[in-house]
Design an enzyme around this catalytic site. Structure first.
Site, short mmCIF file in Angstrom:
data_model
loop_
_atom_site.label_atom_id
_atom_site.label_comp_id
_atom_site.label_asym_id
_atom_site.label_seq_id
_atom_site.Cartn_x
_atom_site.Cartn_y
_atom_site.Cartn_z
N LEU A 100 0.81 -1.23 0.00
CA LEU A 100 0.00 0.00 0.00
C LEU A 100 0.84 1.27 0.00
O LEU A 100 0.31 2.37 0.11
CB LEU A 100 -0.93 0.01 1.23
CG LEU A 100 -2.00 -1.09 1.25
CD1 LEU A 100 -2.72 -1.09 2.58
CD2 LEU A 100 -2.99 -0.89 0.11
N ARG A 101 2.16 1.09 -0.12
CA ARG A 101 3.03 2.27 -0.07
C ARG A 101 2.72 3.25 -1.19
O ARG A 101 2.73 4.46 -1.00
CB ARG A 101 4.50 1.84 -0.13
CG ARG A 101 5.45 2.92 0.38
CD ARG A 101 6.88 2.41 0.48
NE ARG A 101 7.11 1.73 1.74
CZ ARG A 101 7.59 0.49 1.84
NH1 ARG A 101 7.87 -0.20 0.77
NH2 ARG A 101 7.79 -0.04 3.02
N GLY A 102 2.40 2.72 -2.37
CA GLY A 102 2.08 3.59 -3.51
C GLY A 102 0.85 4.44 -3.26
O GLY A 102 0.82 5.65 -3.57
#
Length: 336
Positions: free
Chosen positions: A272-274
């Site tokens: 979910l970093r993006g």
């Protein structure tokens, strides 16, 4: 008291072109939680000059006098303390640096004989509340890159030797640069950088002449050149300060957040970093331009920077130029 640095640095506002790199640096300064920026491009394209210029542009910070970690006075609770103002630290990490040089060392003998934690701070201590710049980061040992990324993400550096542990704050904007011809970072490490800016050698002859002339005039009389750009520098500095104050008040419609996650999902971005970085960067961009609510245009300006380096699954595959990200963004956000 203020520490002065008398060596003029090429003004950030005098840098011609390279808008993508400049924007990524500005947004990371406004919100360091974006997670730093990886700048990949040809040799001699002004990567180092631009990174040093953004540091020179930043406001001074108040620190505890002679504190090796540049801590804010509010972090020290014991009695009255002396403070001073310093320029935001800009630390260069040399390519051949050892882990001890980066993290710091503990004098075991002193600790055992005198019963004190004899800690010699490293580069991460000096970079606290500043910018840590790693040129040729793609040639750095993966283990060291891991340490840098872990510290940048957690805001702390822990050194452990022979059962003795020292922990100190290490909050900094991590900026890496490199030449893709010399190899890319592994995808797992690349993904940890908040943004990825690509820069190319300027092809336009008129623009090349302008860049050469600007640099030549600066070298002839640096102080006069810096004075010439003083108003523009002050204006940009104030714009960054205003954006930092505005950041917490920026709102993003739920519908936009869902669409950003849809873009990430359809691009098959791991984790979910993006999603998180794109949300943060869009808010920082909105704040930078004095807005209060994120618009589709704001997201459009930053989404390629936030996602292009997260598509690569095979280390031998080259990074997508951003075409895939932009094409999918246009489809999901219904841009004509």
């Amino acid at each position: 008291m203020t520490k002065q640095n008398n060596t003029p640095i090429f003004p950030f506002t005098a840098i011609v072109g390279q808008e993508e790199m400049k924007l990524a640096l500005e947004l990371n300064v406004i919100d360091p939680k974006i997670g730093g920026v990886m700048i990949m491009g040809d040799r001699g394209t002004g990567k180092s000059t631009t990174i040093r210029a953004i540091a020179d542009l930043l406001p001074e910070i108040e620190v505890i006098k002679d504190d090796p970690f540049n801590r804010h006075p509010a972090e020290e609770n014991e009695g009255k303390i002396e403070t001073e103002f310093i320029k935001i630290p800009m630390i260069d990490l040399p390519l051949g640096a050892t882990e001890d040089r980066v993290c710091g060392t503990i004098d075991i003998e002193k600790a055992l004989t005198e019963g004190v934690k004899a800690f010699e701070p490293g580069l991460l201590a000096k970079a606290n509340r500043g910018i840590l710049y790693v040129d040729e980061v793609n040639l750095l040992d993966d283990h060291l890159v891991d340490i840098l990324l872990d510290s940048a993400a957690s805001g702390w550096n822990t050194v452990e030797r022979e059962g003795i542990s020292v922990r100190h704050p290490a909050q900094f904007v991590l900026v890496g640069s490199g030449n893709p011809e010399e190899g890319e970072l592994r995808p797992q490490l690349l993904d940890r950088f908040g943004m990825h800016a690509e820069i190319r050698t300027v092809k336009d002859p008129d623009l090349r002449v302008k860049i050469v002339e600007e640099r030549t005039l600066f070298d002839l009389n640096p102080h006069a050149w810096v004075d010439k750009y003083k108003d523009q520098q002050d204006c940009l500095k104030q714009k960054i300060i205003d954006a930092q104050k505005l950041l917490d008040k920026i709102e993003m419609p739920y519908d936009f957040r869902v669409k950003i996650s849809q873009v990430c999902s359809e691009l098959d971005v791991d984790g979910l970093r993006g999603d998180i970085v794109t949300n943060r960067a869009a808010k920082a961009y909105t704040a930078f331009h004095g807005g209060t609510a994120v618009s589709i245009k704001d997201i459009e300006k930053i989404i390629v920077l936030c996602l292009r380096h997260r598509l690569r699954k095979d280390p031998l595959e080259s990074i997508d130029s951003g075409y895939k990200v932009k094409k999918l963004f246009d489809e999901i956000f219904d841009i004509d």
